[in-house]
Design an enzyme around this catalytic site. Sequence first.
Site, short mmCIF file in Angstrom:
data_model
loop_
_atom_site.label_atom_id
_atom_site.label_comp_id
_atom_site.label_asym_id
_atom_site.label_seq_id
_atom_site.Cartn_x
_atom_site.Cartn_y
_atom_site.Cartn_z
CB THR A 14 2.96 0.34 5.32
OG1 THR A 14 4.12 0.14 5.82
CG2 THR A 14 1.82 0.10 6.39
CG ASP A 15 6.27 2.17 -0.20
OD1 ASP A 15 7.27 1.66 0.25
OD2 ASP A 15 6.09 2.89 -1.47
CB ALA A 16 9.68 2.87 3.37
CB THR A 17 6.25 3.77 8.15
OG1 THR A 17 7.09 3.26 8.88
CG2 THR A 17 5.25 2.67 7.75
CB ALA B 19 -0.90 0.12 1.24
#
Length: 562
Positions: free
Chosen positions: A281-284, A235
């Site tokens: 998630t993509d990198a937060t 995401a």
Amino acid sequence: MKIDLKKAPFCLDDAGIAWVEGTLEKMTLEEKIGQLFCPIGYSTEPEYLDMLLGFHIGGLFFRDGVGEEMRRTFAYAQSHSVIPLLIPSNLEAGGDGAATNGTPYGKQMACAAAGDKKYAYRLGKISSAEAAAIGINWAFAPVVDIDLNYHSPITNVRTYGDNPETVCQYAGEYIRGAKECHVATAIKHFPGDGVDERDQHLLTSVNSLSMEEWDATYGKVYERLIADEVLTVMAGHIAMPAYQAYFAPETGNQIIPASLSKELLGNLLREKLGFNGLIITDATPMVGFTSAMAREKAVPLSIENGCDMFLFNKDLAEDYQFMLDGYHSGILSEERLLAANWRILALKAALRLHERSAQRTLVPDVGALEILKCRQHMEWAKELADASITLVKDTQQLLPVHAEKYHRVLLEILGDFPSNERVLSQMKEALEKRKFQVFVYEKENFEMGVDNVRRFKEKYDLVIYIGNVENASNKTTNRLNWYTFWGQGNNVPWFAHEVPVLFISVANPYHLLDVPMVRTYINCYSNNEFVLEAVVEKITGQSEFRGKNPVDPFCGRKELTY
């Protein structure tokens, strides 16, 4: 609520389900919280790895390093983890995404330019086989974004182009190659990058398509690949106002990244598209996530609103505490915590990590490293280079060029990337091997002065530009930038009507936008050693140009075609 793990994409048998259920039943709250995290590692020292493993993490990511060192690192981590780890890597362009001594196959757009799905299959096969040899079991690939905006600084050559059908077919072939190597894939970046000209690393970017437009493009891609049983979706920190407002009109004009949107993850991805796999998630640490709300709330809310795993951290200890506190305060519900853990464990079971752990084969022995840059993979990389390089235009009928006519060559490289020295050195060597006299551009200064027309024509017969402006995160643009000495230097193409000029782009298919005066232009899509040798062969007439444009290199502008 239990998830049907016999259904796609996990397709677990009774033994796999029993392992998931038995493992989950024994886990403490702290272990369930820890499984949600997939941090990035910054050191391969055992003490550091022990610190990470102390948080009961579910996965561990490292940037590419030397294959043998990475294999040892993953072997240590797996042997010291109670539950087998997911080990992901950005396998977008070849085995070098996992190991620096892996095969640099080529970018996704090169596969599309080569015009045959077999090249995408080989990308998945090479990337995953070489990654698996060092213990990686999860590819953060393929990119299934659609390159609809030539101003985007983060998509272009990472994509299969601007045609949704091509994206569907080529991504499907990548996934097939990865599956054969028992490596999971993560299609990214939901709900789709490539519309906005901005980078989600720097802000929450926006997919501004209408629902109907999205359904016919990105929706088509995700629907097809979900039907093909892709295991995971990444995401992005990308908003999609049309569907957000449709499912939750009360959110109005709020820009909510998909990684925090219950509507985009739950209503659209889970319900409408029917995805039953794992969402990460993509990198937060990216600003597209961090700027959405206070991190203390965003960390647990990302899981509550539909993600199953949390990628990277500002600080692992702090984020772990935010997640735990969010659970105790009710931001993260028991139902969502359990559902996320079900899917994390199910992914591990689908990859047979529990069985391989018992057999002590989670990380292959050192002999498996022989596949890195093996002969077959190198031959495939050479073939892709030959098939993908695209002659966009040659309206001055310059090609082929030979040293007898264009002996003195001014060679200039544009870009400020670490690969510049390698690219420039190889191009110079390849040209000199063919008897050209090569002069590498040097910046003008007051002592050197500048050339006028007469002096320039006396010195050079041909100018070759190499555009090496690579895709990179945290950039607002990947356009050409010029060094100019009071606007007069030989770096800028003021001489386009004085001597022939040839532009070769090895990293961005849209540079013609900034050099419309150049009448011979080539796109290469990748800057590896095989591409550089192949493009010199083509400009000197030793081989033909075979690539086809996967995007519009003229950017919809008629003046660029002349």
